[in-house]
Design an enzyme around this catalytic site. Sequence first.
Site, mmCIF file in Angstrom:
data_model
loop_
_atom_site.group_PDB
_atom_site.id
_atom_site.type_symbol
_atom_site.label_atom_id
_atom_site.label_comp_id
_atom_site.label_asym_id
_atom_site.label_seq_id
_atom_site.Cartn_x
_atom_site.Cartn_y
_atom_site.Cartn_z
ATOM 1 N N HIS A 58 24.573 9.415 50.113
ATOM 2 C CA HIS A 58 25.407 9.946 51.205
ATOM 3 C C HIS A 58 26.825 10.278 50.688
ATOM 4 C CE1 HIS A 58 22.118 9.111 53.824
ATOM 5 N NE2 HIS A 58 22.230 7.804 53.707
ATOM 6 N N ASP A 94 15.430 10.744 53.036
ATOM 7 C CA ASP A 94 15.903 9.529 53.699
ATOM 8 C C ASP A 94 14.979 9.078 54.843
ATOM 9 O OD1 ASP A 94 17.470 7.434 54.524
ATOM 10 O OD2 ASP A 94 19.286 8.565 54.864
ATOM 11 N N GLN A 124 10.007 4.783 57.341
ATOM 12 C CA GLN A 124 10.668 5.462 58.457
ATOM 13 C C GLN A 124 9.949 6.746 58.880
ATOM 14 O OE1 GLN A 124 14.946 5.700 57.827
ATOM 15 N NE2 GLN A 124 15.057 3.527 57.283
ATOM 16 N N ARG A 175 19.772 2.434 64.306
ATOM 17 C CA ARG A 175 19.334 1.423 63.355
ATOM 18 C C ARG A 175 18.619 0.263 64.057
ATOM 19 N NH1 ARG A 175 23.005 -2.587 59.707
ATOM 20 N NH2 ARG A 175 23.263 -3.478 61.772
HETATM 21 ZN ZN ZN Z 1 18.893 5.462 53.236
#
Ligand code: ZN
Length: 459
Positions: free
Chosen positions: A273, A324, A65, A86
């Site tokens: 999270h 993340d 990412q 997403r």
């Molecule tokens: Zn994640």
Amino acid sequence: MSDCTWLWAPQAWIAGRWQQRVLLQIGADGHWAAMQPDVPAPPQARVLAGPLLPGLVNAHSHAFQRAFAGLAERREGEQDDFWSWRDRMYCVALRIAPEALEAVATQLYAELLQGGYTQVCEFHYLHHAPDGRPYADPLAMSHALLRAAQATGIGLTLLPVLYQRAGFTQPQLREDQRRFATDVQLLLTLRDGIRALRQPRVNAGVAIHSLRAASPEAITRLADALAGDDAPIHIHIAEQTGEVDDCLAATGRRPIEWLAAHVALDARWQLVHATHATPQEIDTVARGGAGVVICPSTEANLGDGLTDLPRWLRAGTVLSLGSDSHVGRAWPAELRLLDYGQRLHLRQRNVSAAPQQGQPSTAAHLFERLRAGGGAAAGFARWGLETGARADWLVLDMRTAGLLGVPPGLALDALVFATDAPAFSEVGVAGRVVVRQGAAQDSAGIAQRFAETLSRLWA
Ligand code: ZN
């Protein structure tokens, strides 16, 4: 004096506080062999120019990412949220082959080292070729991450991910999730394959993508299969209110509540999270000893919501930090955002300080909690500047603008709340220097390969 190295620092963060004039010894195994405060620098020691901090664990990463950071900050329609983000992220996931992943991850890991992280937990779900067919070597994508870790010198906890279905009521994967398909058997094969490589500074646990992406049967079967294994088990949990509602509708329970009812939430479990948790769920997690991984910059970027940080802190929960989606790649900024979110919400200052526990500094309290929790999230019994822990360190550059003239005891406060630029002149991992004068080894070549890879990806 053979087989060891001596460092001497004007001050060092040991046992949760600054200690002065510290001599540290690195053993031949790359772990701290001894450390002693209040001593002058002996001739054999290398004298460090600034205060010494332990490295932090980055407990949640999806390396691919990084290719997408900063490229989803436009809204074309009425509304943009996690789910529309997403869909765009999947477009990237479908394009990245092993060579591109290696270039992206190498850049990322160099940046993470420069940002003060010395270990990264990869929540790794990109296993198959872009068309969904398995690679001849099931570890082809894992090897790209392992090469990136090797090239930069960062430690890597590789967590292959169980990913089976598109949602609570969708037993199949979506077409654009074809690269993620795993079952319990493949997951354990991947984990064992990584362990068998015996690569230095690499360990392997497992992850479950989320309750929506894995069936209850598979989760309990996996938990049974892991009964004799003490490695970490990570899972995305309660990041989005929509996910909490779906879980309630499908199972009658909230995500953390469901998980706690079906597995023993012990210290191996790392809840990534855990943003939307009730007081009862927070108490349940704290009682079992599981950790919570908070990802402040990504959670803010995705509009996830604010977690009840004061309650997690008060409950004594094991907390760690993740970057993340990698819109942020240095921990001081994450700590600042963590407390600022609470300040804005509660209209108070220094929410995360703990004067009743003798820690009035917000930065110091958060840093110490996240140091200890990060070690647990990566599967280390010891983490930090202590005998027996891996010899990782950061040297603070007191010539950084935000640190100029700051009293030594307040260096951590000024680093977190008044410093924007990366401020680590040197970073060491397992006894070896991997960042010099603020730059990772071969950082220029790594950056060039990354830029070329992105140009091809977006051509
Ligand atoms: Zn994640």
